[in-house]
Design an enzyme around this catalytic site. Structure first.
Site, PDB file in Angstrom:
ATOM      1  CE  LYS A 178      -3.762   2.240   2.549  1.00 18.26           C
ATOM      2  NZ  LYS A 178      -4.633   2.156   3.756  1.00 18.26           N
ATOM      3  CE  LYS A 222      -6.399   1.866  -0.720  1.00 22.36           C
ATOM      4  NZ  LYS A 222      -7.073   1.833   0.605  1.00 22.36           N
TER       5      LYS A 222
END
Length: 350
Positions: free
Chosen positions: A223, A275
């Protein structure tokens, strides 16, 4: 020449007349034309479907949903046209609509009316998990976001120490509490999105000790500290001041992502996440090649908002670009994609 083709071309100007010098045989060797013609496989929709390398199915899509505490009806999110903060009632309706369209799962985020230093105001999320499980839990996979940023008065994903830094290990204790509460509410999958070191191992141990051995862990293993999260922060009414660069990943680093992924898998992650999606397709591909667990990609709020804004200005074909971005994530290696278009895209695919 067939009769049909003869009639279709009757009266049409010849190629020689339209483009002097470009007639059959005008090129080099072998009559000037290639014997290998990849375009043969693109000549009709049926042929293109037959040889498609990547297929997108409604079951490959997961819909993120926001539920806001103590509101009577859904509220639109200004920076994400078509996306809402839901009431508990409208959340149930949105869940039913998504399941009817065939989406593979739902990811739930809670938006409280009050926040505190340790993020203990997460009851809205736990109540909503139970609501959705009761409504559609037998027909789809219900996921919940396991993080503190929506619930803290400082907007960080962890508990802050006296010096203002995020205390990794204190945060892990809070994550363990949240994990058990979300599993008690019925969540099938817990999305560990805080990027704390050791979070997967601690949560796995807490779940197993509480008897939730079948609860799946989806680790946001890669992330990034991205500029694409802006609209999401409006959606959850984030209180963040500053940034999250001390725990989310540097956008310049890919090898670091592979290390994070390997650690999370070793600690017991059942699924891992990259992400955002679009700016990190190279990372997604490397991760998919490196692991033997399912890989997810999150098409985040900024990706969604960019397409919606460009389409609203008439600069792009909205549906075409929507589907192209989803295919891109699948082609790069995602087994499934979290996207705010999940219900709509599933309708097109159906």
């Amino acid at each position: 020449m067939s009769g049909t083709l003869r009639r279709a071309t009757a009266g049409a100007p010849s190629l020689e007349k339209l483009c002097p010098g470009l007639s059959p045989g005008s090129g080099g060797g072998g009559g000037g034309f290639p014997s290998v013609r990849p375009r043969r496989l693109r000549q009709s929709p049926a042929m293109r479907r037959l040889v498609s390398e990547v297929r997108l199915n409604p079951a490959d899509l997961v819909l993120p949903l926001f539920v806001k505490e103590d509101i009577p009806e859904a509220r639109p999110i200004r920076s994400m046209p078509g996306v809402y903060q839901h009431s508990r009632d409208s959340l149930r309706r949105a869940a039913h609509e998504a399941v009817a369209a065939g989406v593979g799962g739902l990811m739930l985020f809670g938006v409280p009316t009050e926040r505190d230093h340790c993020g203990t105001t997460d009851a809205v999320l736990n109540d909503s998990i139970a609501d959705v499980i009761a409504e559609v839990g037998k027909d789809t996979v219900v996921m919940s976001d396991l993080c503190l940023d929506e619930f803290t008065d400082h907007g960080h994903c962890g508990i802050l120490a006296a010096d203002g830094s995020v205390d990794n290990d204190a945060t892990l204790l809070r994550y363990a509490e949240m994990a058990v509460a979300q599993a008690d509410a019925g969540a099938h999958v817990l999305g560990l999105s805080g990027m704390m070191d050791g979070q997967v191992g601690v949560v796995r141990a807490a779940l197993d000790a509480a008897g939730h051995t079948n609860t799946v862990i989806l680790a946001y293993a890669a992330k990034y500290a991205s500029g694409f999260y802006g609209p999401f922060r409006e959606a959850v009414e984030s209180q963040l001041q500053g940034d999250r660069r001390t725990y989310q990943q540097d956008p310049a680093n890919a090898a670091e992502a592979l290390r994070e992924v390997a650690l999370d898998v070793a600690e017991g992650a059942d699924i891992i996440m990259v992400k955002p999606a679009l700016p990190y397709l190279d990372v997604l591909r490397q991760v998919a090649d490196a692991v033997d667990v399912p890989v997810a990609a999150y098409q985040v709020s900024g990706e969604y908002a960019m397409v919606e804004a460009a389409a609203a200005n008439g600069w792009i074909n909205r549906e075409q670009v929507m589907m192209e971005t989803l295919i891109g994530a699948r082609r790069a290696g995602a087994d499934f994609v979290l996207t705010y278009w999940a219900t709509e895209a599933a309708g097109y695919l159906d």
